[in-house]
Enzyme design. Sequence first.
Site, PDB file in Angstrom:
ATOM      1  N   ARG A  62       0.845  -1.192   0.000  1.00  0.00           N
ATOM      2  CA  ARG A  62       0.000   0.000   0.000  1.00  0.00           C
ATOM      3  C   ARG A  62       0.882   1.243   0.000  1.00  0.00           C
ATOM      4  NH1 ARG A  62      -3.485  -2.770  -1.527  1.00  0.00           N
ATOM      5  NH2 ARG A  62      -5.599  -3.015  -0.749  1.00  0.00           N
ATOM      6  N   GLU A  94      -4.050   7.061  -4.717  1.00  0.00           N
ATOM      7  CA  GLU A  94      -4.283   6.492  -6.063  1.00  0.00           C
ATOM      8  C   GLU A  94      -5.642   6.943  -6.586  1.00  0.00           C
ATOM      9  OE1 GLU A  94      -4.003   2.251  -5.828  1.00  0.00           O
ATOM     10  OE2 GLU A  94      -1.989   2.328  -4.993  1.00  0.00           O
ATOM     11  N   HIS A  98      -1.332  -0.231  -9.838  1.00  0.00           N
ATOM     12  CA  HIS A  98      -1.926  -1.144  -8.844  1.00  0.00           C
ATOM     13  C   HIS A  98      -2.555  -2.371  -9.524  1.00  0.00           C
ATOM     14  CE1 HIS A  98      -3.904  -1.320  -4.597  1.00  0.00           C
ATOM     15  NE2 HIS A  98      -3.630  -2.531  -5.057  1.00  0.00           N
TER      16      HIS A  98
HETATM   17  C1  DGY Z   1      -5.699  -6.161  -2.602  1.00  0.00           C
HETATM   18  O1  DGY Z   1      -6.304  -7.224  -2.683  1.00  0.00           O
HETATM   19  O2  DGY Z   1      -5.640  -5.526  -1.562  1.00  0.00           O
HETATM   20  C2  DGY Z   1      -5.065  -5.686  -3.845  1.00  0.00           C
HETATM   21  O3  DGY Z   1      -4.169  -4.664  -3.606  1.00  0.00           O
HETATM   22  C3  DGY Z   1      -6.127  -5.254  -4.828  1.00  0.00           C
HETATM   23  O4  DGY Z   1      -6.818  -4.170  -4.312  1.00  0.00           O
END
Ligand code: DGY
Length: 291
Positions: free
Chosen positions: A210, A239, A257
């Site tokens: 993240r 994002e 992402h």
């Molecule tokens: C998650 O599963 O958290 C991935 O980053 C997709 O959002």
Amino acid sequence: MKPKILVSRKISDEYDGLISTSFDKLDKNFFDSLNGKLKIIGHVGVGYDNIHTQSAKEKNIKVSNTPNVLNDAVAEITILLILASSRRIGEAYNLVKSNAWRDHRPDITKLMVGNEITGKTLGIIGMGRIGQIVADRARAFKMKIVYYNRNKLANDLEKGATYYPDLKSMLPNCDYVSLHTPATSETKNIINSESLKLFPKHSVFINTSRGSTVDDDALIEALQNKKIYGAGLDVFNNEPNLDKRYLELENCFVLPHVGSATHETRLAMSMLAVNNIKCFFSQKPLLSEVV
Ligand code: DGY
């Protein structure tokens, strides 16, 4: 431009269950505005930092996520980022696509010469399910694995990796650092000007977890001033409106992402979200409950 809130008021007020994705911002306001009909949110994603789980709990709304089914896909993207940022794939790709290759002197000591990953040391921050699979894939490149985790893993999971009880002692020993922690208050800005000082100058930072784990000013400054060799990033703060300075950096390979974006994995994630909702309405325990 703010990310769109895709879950409309109408949907959340008319239905008992909701499927959400990381594009949906289910914040405190969202929960406060509900009319009481919604009972479960089947989130498609392992990370659920877009959902104000405390509010969900207070409103007695169940939330589930989709762990495990995306581990391989995220590990694949991690390896892709390690390779792309080491072998200057962004620059190389742009050179060909912009038709500028033919203008370059064929200098074999300079043209797109990068670093090999074979035999190098990969430091993994967060040796959970995804971190362990990344380690397995990296071993195929003969990489040496070191890791920092809250707890040392059992020997059979560690598979010869070296444990460091703190980041401070691990970072100076890494050629690559890959982050695999959830977004929590503990991991916020874990990559900051202090931790970046401990990265060797030739090292590469990889993030598929993240964006909130990174202090953008600090990472951009380190990349601009070549305090580290490069970065490979799939996730960002705010994002999709990432800090534009990332786009100007040749030593930063960026993706939108897409860690879990394979047909196989997105289907598995979606089915898990649906099955969690089915369990809820059949009065069975959820398969992967968050709150
Ligand atoms: C998650 O599963 O958290 C991935 O980053 C997709 O959002």
